[in-house]
Enzyme design. Structure first.
Site, PDB file in Angstrom:
ATOM      1  CG  ASP A  64      -2.938   8.237  -1.126  1.00 45.65           C
ATOM      2  OD1 ASP A  64      -2.767   8.613  -0.248  1.00 45.65           O
ATOM      3  OD2 ASP A  64      -2.542   7.051  -1.511  1.00 45.65           O
ATOM      4  CD  GLN A  71      -2.682   2.810   6.982  1.00 48.40           C
ATOM      5  OE1 GLN A  71      -3.295   3.072   7.927  1.00 48.40           O
ATOM      6  NE2 GLN A  71      -3.546   2.538   5.749  1.00 48.40           N
ATOM      7  NE  ARG A 101      -6.071   0.872  -1.339  1.00 49.28           N
ATOM      8  CZ  ARG A 101      -5.677   1.355  -0.347  1.00 49.28           C
ATOM      9  NH1 ARG A 101      -4.240   0.906  -0.466  1.00 49.28           N
ATOM     10  NH2 ARG A 101      -6.205   2.182   0.498  1.00 49.28           N
ATOM     11  NE  ARG A 124       0.207   1.496   3.303  1.00 48.29           N
ATOM     12  CZ  ARG A 124       1.023   2.211   3.702  1.00 48.29           C
ATOM     13  NH1 ARG A 124       2.592   1.963   3.746  1.00 48.29           N
ATOM     14  NH2 ARG A 124       1.183   3.488   3.690  1.00 48.29           N
TER      15      ARG A 124
HETATM   16  O1  MRU Z   1      -4.312   3.011   2.467  1.00 44.27           O
HETATM   17  P1  MRU Z   1      -2.831   3.391   2.078  1.00 44.27           P
HETATM   18  O2  MRU Z   1      -2.160   2.921   3.479  1.00 44.27           O
HETATM   19  O3  MRU Z   1      -2.548   2.851   0.725  1.00 44.27           O
HETATM   20  O4  MRU Z   1      -2.684   5.007   2.477  1.00 44.27           O
HETATM   21  C1  MRU Z   1      -1.649   5.557   2.319  1.00 44.27           C
HETATM   22  C2  MRU Z   1      -1.426   6.930   2.269  1.00 44.27           C
HETATM   23  O5  MRU Z   1      -2.448   7.683   2.588  1.00 44.27           O
HETATM   24  C3  MRU Z   1      -0.195   7.529   2.160  1.00 44.27           C
HETATM   25  O6  MRU Z   1       0.111   8.810   3.057  1.00 44.27           O
HETATM   26  C4  MRU Z   1       0.060   8.040   0.618  1.00 44.27           C
HETATM   27  O7  MRU Z   1      -0.287   6.886   0.078  1.00 44.27           O
HETATM   28  C5  MRU Z   1       1.441   8.639   0.289  1.00 44.27           C
HETATM   29  S1  MRU Z   1       2.607   7.236   0.494  1.00 44.27           S
HETATM   30  C6  MRU Z   1       4.232   7.969   0.051  1.00 44.27           C
END
Ligand code: MRU
Length: 341
Positions: A233, A192, A85, A45
């Protein structure tokens, strides 16, 4: 440094991020369907890492595809990976890059097509590491010395092919000689921050303190936090930033307390086709992530739940967007377009 994703013996090997920090195990994907499942189930992720996985997934699919009607098979491979996703634009960016290469190879021998597609996926991975280093270099001067940096979610080596975006800025600040420690929001509901950010910073011996998300305001008010650095993202043309849910609250609290709020992201996270963050699709995830923690039910059976995985921070809360090509400042319509070239 942890190896988030690798290409080994014509398979994609990923550290299983659903098992960290209690177990350090690796998952081997031998088909593009397995890569798609790994993205959907969050074995891998983080926006840039999802992009690298998608590129490798396309390469894996082409490697194992039969020679008949390859165009249609490539369409299916790309569509399957794209359906995993919706929010991180790096996924679509990587798939488009692989599609463009495939289209340019029309007429080439099948073995040549396979070789070039694998090479390209490996290049996406290598470039991602180099880009993170550049983001770090550009962001390090913004980090105040002898202060604490607050971060949300995991935008580290685990969320990229290595080094990280937000955590890359912290790493680079420390490498440049600054004394910095980190406050990591735990990042409910998927944790996370607690599970991944704390783990990877501990691997690097970077002093890290875990706080629950609702403590961020308390510490932002205390004067201890020198700046906030988070990943992204998807970033719209006006500078609105989609990132892990909870980022918006941190940004508002940072502004209220005059703490700079920086976003660190590669150019591939920019989506200038979207005028504002209102158009960014927000992934909705399973209710069980909210009602349960580590499989244990916390809320009454049948509780109504909302579980958006991301939120959008309006550009007015963002002090700067740190990319591999430099730091964009408001007005973002101009500065982001300029960086995009
Ligand atoms: O749901 P996730 O764990 O994929 O979300 C990750 C995030 O929101 C991060 O902050 C984002 O992807 C930046 S990663 C360099």
């Amino acid at each position: 440094m942890v190896e988030t994703i690798q290409w080994i013996d014509d398979a994609v090997v990923m550290i299983d991020q659903t098992k960290l920090p209690l177990e350090e195990t690796y998952v081997t994907c031998r088909t593009y369907e397995e890569v798609a499942r790994a993205i959907r189930d969050m074995i891998i992720r983080g926006a840039p890492a999802i992009g690298v996985a998608a590129a490798m997934g396309v390469a894996l699919g082409v490697l194992h595809a039969g020679e008949r009607d390859l165009d249609r098979q490539v369409e299916t491979i790309c569509a399957t990976l794209a359906a995993t996703r919706p929010t991180a634009v790096n996924l679509f960016w990587a798939i488009d890059r692989m599609k463009r290469l495939y289209a340019s190879l029309r007429g080439a021998a099948p073995a040549e097509v396979r070789r070039r597609m694998v090479e390209e996926a490996l290049r996406v991975r290598e470039e991602d590491i180099a880009i993170c280093r550049e983001i770090g270099r550009n962001g390090a001067p913004l980090v105040p010395d002898h202060k604490t940096v607050l971060t949300h979610c995991n935008a580290g080596a685990l969320a990229t092919a290595g080094y990280g975006t937000a955590l890359g800025v912290i790493r680079a600040a420390i490498e440049s000689g600054k004394t910095v420690d980190v406050f990591a929001d735990e990042t409910r509901p998927f944790l996370q921050g607690a599970r991944l950010t704390v783990w990877e910073l501990q691997q690097d011996h970077i002093p890290t303190t875990l706080i629950t998300d609702n403590m961020a305001g308390h510490f932002l008010k205390s004067g201890r936090i020198g700046c906030v650095v988070v990943g992204a993202d998807r970033i719209a043309a006006n500078g609105d930033v989609a990132n892990k849910v909870g980022t918006y609250s941190v940004a508002v609290l940072a502004k209220e307390n005059n703490v700079p709020f920086f976003v660190a992201a590669p150019i591939s996270t920019l989506d200038l086709t979207l005028e504002s963050g209102d158009a960014i699709p927000i992934e909705q995830r399973a209710a069980a992530e909210v009602t349960h923690v580590y499989g244990r039910q916390m809320a009454p059976t049948g509780t109504a739940v909302q579980n958006p995985a991301f939120d959008v921070t309006p550009a007015r809360y963002v002090s700067g967007i740190i990319t591999e090509r430099g730091v964009a400042r408001a007005p973002y319509e101009e500065s982001l377009r300029k960086l995009m070239g």
